[in-house]
Structure formats: C-alpha cells, structure tokens
Design a protein around this motif. Sequence first.
Motif, PDB file in Angstrom:
ATOM      1  N   GLU A  61       1.174  -1.304  -0.024  1.00  0.00           N
ATOM      2  CA  GLU A  61      -0.031  -0.039   0.063  1.00  0.00           C
ATOM      3  C   GLU A  61       0.932   1.340  -0.020  1.00  0.00           C
ATOM      4  N   VAL A  62       1.985   1.088   0.677  1.00  0.00           N
ATOM      5  CA  VAL A  62       2.892   2.396   0.714  1.00  0.00           C
ATOM      6  C   VAL A  62       3.480   2.523  -0.451  1.00  0.00           C
ATOM      7  N   ILE A  63       3.872   1.348  -1.533  1.00  0.00           N
ATOM      8  CA  ILE A  63       4.327   1.391  -2.624  1.00  0.00           C
ATOM      9  C   ILE A  63       3.297   2.226  -3.639  1.00  0.00           C
ATOM     10  N   VAL A  64       2.177   1.975  -3.531  1.00  0.00           N
ATOM     11  CA  VAL A  64       1.095   2.190  -4.397  1.00  0.00           C
ATOM     12  C   VAL A  64       0.935   3.813  -4.266  1.00  0.00           C
ATOM     13  N   VAL A  65       0.832   4.103  -3.089  1.00  0.00           N
ATOM     14  CA  VAL A  65       0.333   5.503  -2.861  1.00  0.00           C
ATOM     15  C   VAL A  65       1.693   6.409  -2.963  1.00  0.00           C
ATOM     16  N   PHE A  66       2.925   5.859  -2.898  1.00  0.00           N
ATOM     17  CA  PHE A  66       4.127   6.687  -3.316  1.00  0.00           C
ATOM     18  C   PHE A  66       4.086   6.683  -5.056  1.00  0.00           C
ATOM     19  N   GLU A  67       3.649   5.826  -5.571  1.00  0.00           N
ATOM     20  CA  GLU A  67       3.291   6.211  -6.926  1.00  0.00           C
ATOM     21  C   GLU A  67       2.497   7.089  -7.196  1.00  0.00           C
ATOM     22  N   ILE A  68       1.373   7.074  -6.850  1.00  0.00           N
ATOM     23  CA  ILE A  68       0.220   7.968  -7.010  1.00  0.00           C
ATOM     24  C   ILE A  68       0.670   9.419  -6.572  1.00  0.00           C
ATOM     25  N   ILE A  69       1.489   9.617  -5.405  1.00  0.00           N
ATOM     26  CA  ILE A  69       1.859  10.673  -5.061  1.00  0.00           C
ATOM     27  C   ILE A  69       2.960  11.540  -6.171  1.00  0.00           C
ATOM     28  N   THR A  70       3.991  10.710  -6.330  1.00  0.00           N
ATOM     29  CA  THR A  70       5.184  11.306  -6.963  1.00  0.00           C
ATOM     30  C   THR A  70       5.123  11.063  -8.589  1.00  0.00           C
ATOM     31  N   GLY A  71       4.069  10.184  -8.974  1.00  0.00           N
ATOM     32  CA  GLY A  71       4.027  10.024 -10.540  1.00  0.00           C
ATOM     33  C   GLY A  71       5.069   9.130 -11.035  1.00  0.00           C
ATOM     34  N   ALA A  72       5.902   8.483 -10.002  1.00  0.00           N
ATOM     35  CA  ALA A  72       7.088   7.591 -10.667  1.00  0.00           C
ATOM     36  C   ALA A  72       6.577   6.353 -10.394  1.00  0.00           C
ATOM     37  N   GLU A  73       7.100   5.621 -11.363  1.00  0.00           N
ATOM     38  CA  GLU A  73       6.948   3.842 -11.432  1.00  0.00           C
ATOM     39  C   GLU A  73       8.115   3.321 -10.555  1.00  0.00           C
ATOM     40  N   PHE A  74       7.446   2.708  -9.538  1.00  0.00           N
ATOM     41  CA  PHE A  74       8.137   1.935  -8.502  1.00  0.00           C
ATOM     42  C   PHE A  74       9.142   0.978  -9.194  1.00  0.00           C
ATOM     43  N   ASN A  75       8.831   0.136  -9.820  1.00  0.00           N
ATOM     44  CA  ASN A  75       9.662  -0.928 -10.621  1.00  0.00           C
ATOM     45  C   ASN A  75      10.747  -0.277 -11.503  1.00  0.00           C
ATOM     46  N   ALA A  76      10.344   0.976 -11.987  1.00  0.00           N
ATOM     47  CA  ALA A  76      11.453   1.262 -12.900  1.00  0.00           C
ATOM     48  C   ALA A  76      12.726   1.792 -11.968  1.00  0.00           C
ATOM     49  N   PHE A  77      12.596   2.232 -10.872  1.00  0.00           N
ATOM     50  CA  PHE A  77      13.702   2.878  -9.992  1.00  0.00           C
ATOM     51  C   PHE A  77      14.081   1.692  -9.117  1.00  0.00           C
ATOM     52  N   ARG A  78      13.172   0.657  -8.806  1.00  0.00           N
ATOM     53  CA  ARG A  78      13.649  -0.423  -7.990  1.00  0.00           C
ATOM     54  C   ARG A  78      14.688  -1.378  -8.579  1.00  0.00           C
ATOM     55  N   ASP A  79      14.313  -1.443  -9.860  1.00  0.00           N
ATOM     56  CA  ASP A  79      15.216  -2.758 -10.588  1.00  0.00           C
ATOM     57  C   ASP A  79      16.405  -2.157 -11.215  1.00  0.00           C
ATOM     58  N   GLN A  80      16.636  -0.784 -11.316  1.00  0.00           N
ATOM     59  CA  GLN A  80      18.030  -0.359 -11.737  1.00  0.00           C
ATOM     60  C   GLN A  80      19.144  -0.757 -10.765  1.00  0.00           C
ATOM     61  N   LYS A  81      20.114  -1.132 -11.175  1.00  0.00           N
ATOM     62  CA  LYS A  81      21.218  -1.487 -10.391  1.00  0.00           C
ATOM     63  C   LYS A  81      22.263  -0.126  -9.901  1.00  0.00           C
ATOM     64  N   HIS A 146       0.501  13.783   2.449  1.00  0.00           N
ATOM     65  CA  HIS A 146      -0.472  13.175   1.372  1.00  0.00           C
ATOM     66  C   HIS A 146      -0.434  11.634   1.587  1.00  0.00           C
ATOM     67  N   ALA A 147       0.538  10.911   1.838  1.00  0.00           N
ATOM     68  CA  ALA A 147       0.624   9.497   2.247  1.00  0.00           C
ATOM     69  C   ALA A 147      -0.143   9.336   3.458  1.00  0.00           C
ATOM     70  N   GLU A 148      -0.186  10.076   4.360  1.00  0.00           N
ATOM     71  CA  GLU A 148      -0.937   9.871   5.723  1.00  0.00           C
ATOM     72  C   GLU A 148      -2.439  10.066   5.380  1.00  0.00           C
ATOM     73  N   VAL A 149      -2.746  11.004   4.649  1.00  0.00           N
ATOM     74  CA  VAL A 149      -4.105  11.173   4.253  1.00  0.00           C
ATOM     75  C   VAL A 149      -4.716  10.219   3.446  1.00  0.00           C
ATOM     76  N   LEU A 150      -4.116   9.416   2.587  1.00  0.00           N
ATOM     77  CA  LEU A 150      -4.505   8.112   1.769  1.00  0.00           C
ATOM     78  C   LEU A 150      -4.238   7.194   2.524  1.00  0.00           C
ATOM     79  N   LEU A 151      -3.453   6.773   3.456  1.00  0.00           N
ATOM     80  CA  LEU A 151      -3.371   5.547   4.122  1.00  0.00           C
ATOM     81  C   LEU A 151      -3.841   5.302   5.511  1.00  0.00           C
ATOM     82  N   VAL A 152      -3.907   6.425   6.038  1.00  0.00           N
ATOM     83  CA  VAL A 152      -4.432   6.600   7.868  1.00  0.00           C
ATOM     84  C   VAL A 152      -6.017   6.494   7.613  1.00  0.00           C
TER      85      VAL A 152
END
Length: 153
Positions: A61-81, A146-152
């Motif tokens: 859920e934190v990952i989804v909210v992070f993607e929504i707020i930042t607009g960054a694709e999590f898998n794109a920056f996670r998989d880069q060495k 914004h993450a607290e607003v969406l998650l809590v």
Amino acid sequence: MHIPGRFSVHRQECEGSRRSIRSHGGRGCEGSENPGLSAQKEVGRGVFPGDNHHGSIDIEEVIVVFEIITGAEFNAFRDQKRADQHNVVFKYLYAALARHFRFSFPQIGRSLHRDHTSAIHYLKRHNVLMNEDEDYASHYKNLTYHAEVLLVK
C-alpha cells in the motif's frame, strides 16, 4: 582457547519459545518472563502483518501511494542497479516514507530488492538531504502529509 562456562552455549527446552539455544549467561529462554515478548519481537521483524503504528498498512500500500503521489513508477527505479541521481532521490524518499510508517530495514530492503544495509544507507542520505536541501525537505514533508491522508483511515 577456553571460553568461561558462563558463556558456553547449551540447549534449553523452553515452552512457548521459538529459540531453544541460548547463552548460559543470558536471561534464560526468550519470552519466559514475558510470554508476549517473542511475538512482539516477531512483529518488529515484520513476520506478522500490522507491524507499524498505523495498524494493518502493508508495504504494498505504501508503494502504491508513493507511485500515486510522486508519479514515478516504482518498478522502474527499484530494478535499476546503477540509478541516475533522479531515481536515487526516489529511493531515498521511498525508504524514508516506508520508515515513517514504521517498516523495518529488512522489509524496506526486500521491497527494493536490496538488503537491509541499503535501506540504512538510503535513510542516512535522506537525513543529510533533509538538513541540506530545502526543496528536498519540503517535497518529503508534502509526500508524508499526502501519504498519511491516503493511508491512515
């Protein structure tokens, strides 16, 4: 080399404890004084769901909210060495946000396909940037709000 007897490892049968090998000089069986101690430690390690101060928020859920707020694709920056500076900042922000919701270093590291020491490094860099870069600090504060607003709930 002889090790004194009080530090010798021996086997103890502990009822209700997962750990049976302890140092003779220790406190005895884990959880023997407090039956909830073992479960509390396991919750802190992220074995059980709901291991943060907001209840049952999952790291997904934190990952989804992070993607929504930042607009960054999590898998794109996670998989880069070897990430560029822009993507490394996203790693710092994500690690800090996950830690804000009380996820452990091993949980954060696993979600980034790294080990816990990488999560520790990201948070150290985050703390440096929070003190040195006002734009980064304001971006992180907006992200956590914004993450607290969406998650809590």
